[in-house]
Design a protein around this motif. Structure first.
Motif, short mmCIF file in Angstrom:
data_model
loop_
_atom_site.label_atom_id
_atom_site.label_comp_id
_atom_site.label_asym_id
_atom_site.label_seq_id
_atom_site.Cartn_x
_atom_site.Cartn_y
_atom_site.Cartn_z
N GLY A 224 0.87 -1.21 -0.10
CA GLY A 224 0.06 -0.10 0.26
C GLY A 224 0.86 1.60 0.54
N ALA A 225 2.61 1.11 0.76
CA ALA A 225 2.87 2.64 1.34
C ALA A 225 3.26 3.18 0.02
CB ALA A 225 3.47 2.73 1.98
N GLU A 245 -8.93 2.64 5.96
CA GLU A 245 -8.75 2.21 7.15
C GLU A 245 -9.44 4.22 7.44
OE1 GLU A 245 -6.88 5.01 10.23
OE2 GLU A 245 -6.04 3.99 8.58
N VAL A 247 -7.80 6.93 8.51
CA VAL A 247 -6.26 7.33 8.93
C VAL A 247 -5.33 7.16 7.59
CG1 VAL A 247 -3.97 7.74 9.21
CG2 VAL A 247 -5.48 7.61 10.76
N THR A 248 -6.15 6.41 7.02
CA THR A 248 -5.69 5.67 5.65
C THR A 248 -6.29 6.85 4.33
OG1 THR A 248 -4.69 4.28 6.18
CG2 THR A 248 -4.98 4.38 3.77
N LEU A 251 -5.90 10.65 4.19
CA LEU A 251 -4.65 10.74 3.49
C LEU A 251 -4.68 10.81 1.70
CD1 LEU A 251 -2.10 11.07 4.35
CD2 LEU A 251 -1.31 8.81 4.16
N GLN A 351 -1.28 -9.73 11.10
CA GLN A 351 -1.50 -8.85 11.93
C GLN A 351 -2.45 -8.60 12.80
OE1 GLN A 351 0.46 -9.95 9.15
NE2 GLN A 351 1.36 -7.86 8.11
N LYS A 355 -4.36 -8.24 17.15
CA LYS A 355 -4.75 -6.65 17.28
C LYS A 355 -5.98 -6.97 17.75
CE LYS A 355 -3.78 -3.97 12.81
NZ LYS A 355 -4.10 -4.19 11.43
N MET B 48 0.17 4.27 12.24
CA MET B 48 0.24 4.83 10.80
C MET B 48 1.30 5.85 11.07
SD MET B 48 -1.80 3.65 9.30
CE MET B 48 -3.23 2.70 8.89
N PHE B 50 4.18 8.10 9.14
CA PHE B 50 3.98 8.53 7.68
C PHE B 50 5.42 9.37 7.80
CE2 PHE B 50 -0.69 8.74 7.75
CZ PHE B 50 -0.24 6.93 6.96
N ASP B 95 3.78 -7.52 7.61
CA ASP B 95 4.11 -6.08 6.51
C ASP B 95 3.09 -4.37 7.39
OD1 ASP B 95 5.57 -6.57 4.71
OD2 ASP B 95 4.01 -7.39 3.30
N ALA B 96 3.34 -3.51 7.58
CA ALA B 96 2.64 -2.48 7.96
C ALA B 96 1.58 -2.55 6.80
CB ALA B 96 3.34 -0.95 7.88
N ASP B 97 0.51 -1.56 7.55
CA ASP B 97 -0.93 -1.25 7.34
C ASP B 97 -1.16 -0.34 6.24
OD1 ASP B 97 -2.21 -3.48 8.26
OD2 ASP B 97 -2.07 -2.22 10.55
N GLY B 98 -2.11 -0.37 5.28
CA GLY B 98 -2.65 0.99 4.81
C GLY B 98 -0.56 1.64 3.97
N PHE B 99 -0.93 2.73 4.25
CA PHE B 99 0.35 3.26 3.15
C PHE B 99 1.46 3.65 4.00
CE2 PHE B 99 -2.82 6.09 0.01
CZ PHE B 99 -3.58 4.38 -0.30
N SER B 100 1.77 3.17 5.49
CA SER B 100 2.20 2.94 6.55
C SER B 100 3.95 2.38 6.23
CB SER B 100 1.77 2.18 7.93
OG SER B 100 2.88 2.91 9.22
N LEU B 101 4.92 3.39 7.13
CA LEU B 101 5.97 3.02 7.00
C LEU B 101 5.88 1.52 7.19
CD1 LEU B 101 7.63 6.30 6.86
CD2 LEU B 101 7.19 4.85 4.90
N GLU B 106 12.05 -3.64 6.28
CA GLU B 106 10.48 -4.57 5.63
C GLU B 106 10.01 -5.51 6.18
OE1 GLU B 106 9.86 -5.11 1.26
OE2 GLU B 106 11.54 -3.68 1.11
N HIS B 109 6.11 -4.16 11.43
CA HIS B 109 5.30 -2.79 11.76
C HIS B 109 5.57 -2.40 13.20
CE1 HIS B 109 2.61 -6.59 12.54
NE2 HIS B 109 1.36 -5.55 12.71
#
Lengths: 510, 124
Positions: A224-225, A245, A247-248, A251, A351, A355, B48, B50, B95-101, B106, B109
């Motif tokens: 995604g990133a 989600e 926050v995304t 963005l 993941q 959570k 998240m 960024f 892996d990280a969620d969404g657009f997160s670094l 790698e 997360h």
């Protein structure tokens, strides 16, 4: 519903799902290797082991997909509606012809029970294409008489090329929710599936890819990133649609503002499911339906944006109702999702299960009472490494975090209410407004509740039904825009106005 | 618009040594990073992460603290829900969620855990 059948996992001998070692992106009507030649593993949530590789794309691959889409947009956008509808109907036919195969692929990809994919995900996906094939043909412009000799014509025109980002919880169905209206309105699309569920949509492309003209529908997989961002920030898209989600979502909207393009967002929820005392007035089918309505929090292992994850039960029936609900929850069969008897499969990823565990810990710290579940399910054999979590029920109050945040797992938080105003107050005491359920034998009360709850979808005496033709989308911070309804075509169209003067007389100003 | 510091200290944030190590690794690759507490849907409690400036800080954001020299923000509406929580930033596989670094490297997360407590008893 089929019973007593265990499907063979994709890739194994005699499986109805063919599995390649690796998959490229679907761009310009064919599968192509990613530019930089990198791949990532797709992990089966059932075993916790990788089962194939998909492209780990880079922004260059997004550009290639956009090249293909832009090359196809004029022709597709100008195709007669009857022809576009024909393509969508053929897609639906192809999905139906491959229903079992796609259902098994989707179940293996996401961990959702195959009884769900056979009866919900895949048939709904086919129907969705048919609905939008029909809806597009009903889309009419308008003619307004401004004065006797001046006429305003309004027509719909495609936006061009759109970007669509799909979540992991319904990889095929939610992709369909986005692809069908985009194509029906004459757009080309670049779709980015969730990085944890990239493969089943590629199986869908194997089934429907040849039906759609090259470049109209493209799928690019990757993180995604990198890929999601490369698509959402791209100045060559005319609209971005996203499910995921908050926050995304924020963005995505920020990126859209930079490109001055529209964004539609379907974000989180914390949907209340409200049970009035009259559901227990008789020991009949309706009462059993209501109890089942409570247990629907375990549908798709709770990985649903509209998961009825808060149950509000009128205090006078609490003990009675919960006894029946817990009895039903104890009977939930957890296991291999490819077994048609399985009711709950594994969570989608490590993941997600982490959570859920963390929320159970928070619930306990907050003083909520754990009524059932609350831990990982221990599985044997091939399933040992899978991400299985026991269906869980907490009793507490609406101020707790487990009542306010979406856990996205088979965890329900239960509380009581005194009367109707109390139910409305608790139901609306949330940041979200995606879904809600109301269960009562009193029709006028159901109507009052339906209007009072601040949510985009209120199910009355049912839950988790997602037919095409009923609008879906959020109030409050649950999103912007609607899906699964004909008005979505407006989200994917420009309005062209031609203002025509039929008078030959000069204006007289100059 | 600069975010305001919380009026009270009822939500706080801390990081495990592993999270701090991941942050310093990220700071070698990026000019700076900022964390945003996720709120809902598929990524729920995910922090998240960024690159600094990626997300515009608005009036809705509250700075709840600093981790490894980097700001940690939360939506003011969520802040109400998180009162009496001490957020612990940690790192897990995946892996990280969404657009997160990712958390430094790698395949790793950031995650959050929480200590629910009264302000006086929050010395984790």
């Amino acid at each position: 519903m089929q019973i007593n059948k265990v499907y063979v996992a994709p890739g194994l001998p005699k499986s109805i799902v063919e599995l390649k070692k690796r998959y490229g992106n679907y761009v310009g009507g064919k599968f192509v290797a990613p530019v930089k030649g990198q791949y990532m593993e797709d992990i089966s949530p059932t075993t916790g082991k990788p089962f194939c590789e998909v492209a780990k794309s880079t922004p260059e691959d997004v550009e290639l997909a956009l090249d293909a889409a832009h090359a196809a947009k004029e022709k597709w956008g100008e195709l007669p509606l009857s022809e576009r509808a024909k393509v969508l109907n053929k897609i639906a036919d192809a999905i139906e012809a491959n229903e079992e195969m796609l259902a098994v692929a989707e179940s293996w990809e996401n961990g959702k029970p195959v009884r769900e994919t056979l009866n919900v995900d895949v048939p709904l996906a086919a129907d969705h294409f048919r609905y939008f094939a029909g809806a597009a043909r009903m889309l009419e412009g308008t003619i307004s008489e401004i004065d006797k000799d001046t006429v305003a014509y309004h027509m719909h025109e495609p936006l061009g090329v759109v970007g669509q980002i799909v979540p992991f919880n319904f990889p095929i169905l939610l992709a369909t929710w986005k692809i069908a209206p985009a194509l029906a309105a004459g757009n080309c699309t670049v779709v980015k599936p969730a990085s944890s569920t990239p493969w089943s949509i590629l199986k869908l492309m194997e089934v429907i890819g040849d039906i759609v003209p090259a470049g109209v529908l493209n799928v690019v997989t990757g993180p995604g990133a990198e890929i999601g961002k490369a698509l959402a920030t791209n100045p060559r898209i005319a609209k971005i649609a996203f499910t995921g989600e908050t926050v995304t979502g924020r963005l995505i909207m920020q990126y859209a503002s930079q490109n001055l393009i529209p964004a539609t967002l379907e974000l989180g929820g914390k949907s209340p499911n409200i049970f009035f005392d009259d559901v227990m007035a008789k020991d009949d089918d309706f009462m059993r339906k209501a109890v089942e309505g409570f247990v629907l929090y375990a549908f798709n292992k709770g990985e649903v944006c509209t998961c009825p994850s808060r149950a509000l039960i009128q205090e006078s029936i609490y003990d009675q109702f919960m006894a029946k609900a817990l009895d039903s929850i104890k009977k939930i069969k957890q296991g291999n999702p490819l077994d048609t008897n399985t009711m709950i499969g594994p969570q989608v990823s490590t993941q997600q299960i982490q959570k859920i565990i963390s929320y159970v810990d928070i619930g306990k710290q907050e003083g909520a009472k754990l009524l059932i579940g609350g831990e990982k399910a221990k599985m044997e054999g091939d399933l040992k490494g899978g991400y299985f979590f026991k269906p869980t029920v907490f009793q507490g109050n609406n101020k707790m975090r487990i009542f306010q945040e979406e856990i996205f797992g088979p965890v329900i938080a239960v509380t009581t209410f005194k009367d109707e105003p109390d139910a409305i107050r608790i139901a609306n005491d949330t940041l979200y407004g995606l879904g809600a359920g109301v269960w009562t034998r009193d029709g006028t009360r159901a109507y009052r509740m339906g209007r009072a709850i601040k949510a985009g979808r209120v199910w009355i005496n049912c839950y988790h039904a997602y037919p095409a033709g009923a609008a879906f989308g959020g109030y409050k911070i649950s999103g912007v825009g609607r899906e699964t309804y004909r008005t979505v075509l407006e989200h994917y169209s420009q309005t062209k106005n031609m203002l025509v003067s039929y008078s030959e007389k000069p204006l007289g100003f100059f | 618009m600069a975010a305001t510091k919380p009026a009270s200290e009822t939500v706080s944030v801390a990081a495990t040594p592993e999270a701090l190590a991941a942050i310093s690794q990220l700071l070698k690759q990026h000019k700076g990073v900022a964390f945003f507490q996720s709120g809902g849907c598929c990524d729920n409690s995910a922090p998240m992460c960024f690159e600094d400036g990626e997300m515009i800080i608005g009036k809705v954001d509250r700075l709840i603290g600093m981790v490894g020299g980097c700001p940690y923000y939360m939506d003011f509406r969520q802040y109400e829900v998180y009162k009496n929580n001490r957020i612990i930033l940690d790192v897990e596989d995946g892996d990280a969620d969404g657009f997160s670094l990712p958390a430094g490297t790698e395949g790793r997360h950031f995650v959050t855990r929480a200590k629910v407590c009264t302000p006086n008893l929050c010395n984790v």
